[in-house]
Design a protein around this motif. Structure first.
Motif, PDB file in Angstrom:
ATOM      1  N   THR A 180      20.706 120.707 -47.795  1.00  0.00           N
ATOM      2  CA  THR A 180      19.255 120.787 -47.688  1.00  0.00           C
ATOM      3  C   THR A 180      18.900 121.610 -46.461  1.00  0.00           C
ATOM      4  O   THR A 180      19.456 121.378 -45.380  1.00  0.00           O
ATOM      5  N   VAL A 181      17.984 122.547 -46.619  1.00  0.00           N
ATOM      6  CA  VAL A 181      17.457 123.313 -45.488  1.00  0.00           C
ATOM      7  C   VAL A 181      16.154 122.640 -45.058  1.00  0.00           C
ATOM      8  O   VAL A 181      15.250 122.451 -45.872  1.00  0.00           O
ATOM      9  N   ILE A 182      16.099 122.265 -43.801  1.00  0.00           N
ATOM     10  CA  ILE A 182      14.898 121.655 -43.240  1.00  0.00           C
ATOM     11  C   ILE A 182      14.362 122.612 -42.189  1.00  0.00           C
ATOM     12  O   ILE A 182      15.052 122.936 -41.227  1.00  0.00           O
ATOM     13  N   GLN A 183      13.137 123.054 -42.408  1.00  0.00           N
ATOM     14  CA  GLN A 183      12.544 124.066 -41.536  1.00  0.00           C
ATOM     15  C   GLN A 183      11.516 123.435 -40.596  1.00  0.00           C
ATOM     16  O   GLN A 183      10.494 122.910 -41.031  1.00  0.00           O
ATOM     17  N   PHE A 184      11.819 123.496 -39.322  1.00  0.00           N
ATOM     18  CA  PHE A 184      10.877 123.067 -38.286  1.00  0.00           C
ATOM     19  C   PHE A 184       9.900 124.199 -38.000  1.00  0.00           C
ATOM     20  O   PHE A 184      10.281 125.369 -38.034  1.00  0.00           O
ATOM     21  N   PRO A 185       8.673 123.864 -37.665  1.00  0.00           N
ATOM     22  CA  PRO A 185       7.774 124.912 -37.180  1.00  0.00           C
ATOM     23  C   PRO A 185       8.068 125.195 -35.710  1.00  0.00           C
ATOM     24  O   PRO A 185       8.682 124.374 -35.020  1.00  0.00           O
ATOM     25  N   LEU A 186       7.641 126.352 -35.262  1.00  0.00           N
ATOM     26  CA  LEU A 186       7.598 126.622 -33.839  1.00  0.00           C
ATOM     27  C   LEU A 186       6.358 125.894 -33.336  1.00  0.00           C
ATOM     28  O   LEU A 186       5.285 126.028 -33.931  1.00  0.00           O
ATOM     29  N   TYR A 187       6.480 125.112 -32.303  1.00  0.00           N
ATOM     30  CA  TYR A 187       5.344 124.326 -31.823  1.00  0.00           C
ATOM     31  C   TYR A 187       4.409 125.205 -31.003  1.00  0.00           C
ATOM     32  O   TYR A 187       4.340 125.124 -29.781  1.00  0.00           O
ATOM     33  N   TYR A 188       3.699 126.038 -31.739  1.00  0.00           N
ATOM     34  CA  TYR A 188       2.787 127.021 -31.152  1.00  0.00           C
ATOM     35  C   TYR A 188       1.632 127.247 -32.121  1.00  0.00           C
ATOM     36  O   TYR A 188       1.867 127.538 -33.293  1.00  0.00           O
ATOM     37  N   ARG A 189       0.404 127.061 -31.641  1.00  0.00           N
ATOM     38  CA  ARG A 189      -0.802 127.280 -32.445  1.00  0.00           C
ATOM     39  C   ARG A 189      -0.715 126.594 -33.809  1.00  0.00           C
ATOM     40  O   ARG A 189      -0.894 127.226 -34.853  1.00  0.00           O
TER      41      ARG A 189
END
Length: 99
Positions: A24-33
């Motif tokens: 499984t690929v789990i994609q985190f966001p960049l914690y920006y805007r």
């Protein structure tokens, strides 16, 4: 670049399929805007690729969208996810992942 990343993801998926390993690929966001996330198209591109390759993909952007990114930083100069972010992700994944 993106071409090499796609190749690596395909290779990992093939390796796992051949051994009956869940991938499984789990994609985190960049914690920006997070209120107006500038990289949403990148999340969409990865999701479309994963889906087309039969790779399970979970995007964490909806979990954090619209929230104050500063609440999730390790430090004001380090935007990596802190313990609060990881806790929210763990709670989310507990129900999102097909265990």
């Amino acid at each position: 670049g993106w071409g090499h990343t796609r190749t690596l993801l395909r290779d990992i998926a093939d390796f796992c399929r051949a051994r009956d390993i869940k991938f499984t690929v789990i994609q985190f966001p960049l914690y920006y805007r997070l209120d107006d996330y500038p990289l949403a198209d990148i999340h969409q591109q990865l999701g479309e690729f994963a889906t087309s390759e039969g790779i399970e993909w979970i995007d964490l952007l909806p979990l954090f969208a619209g929230k104050d990114e500063r609440d999730y930083w390790v430090h004001p100069r380090d935007f990596h996810p802190n313990t609060r972010a990881h806790h929210e992700v763990a709670d989310f994944l507990y129900s999102a992942v097909k265990w």
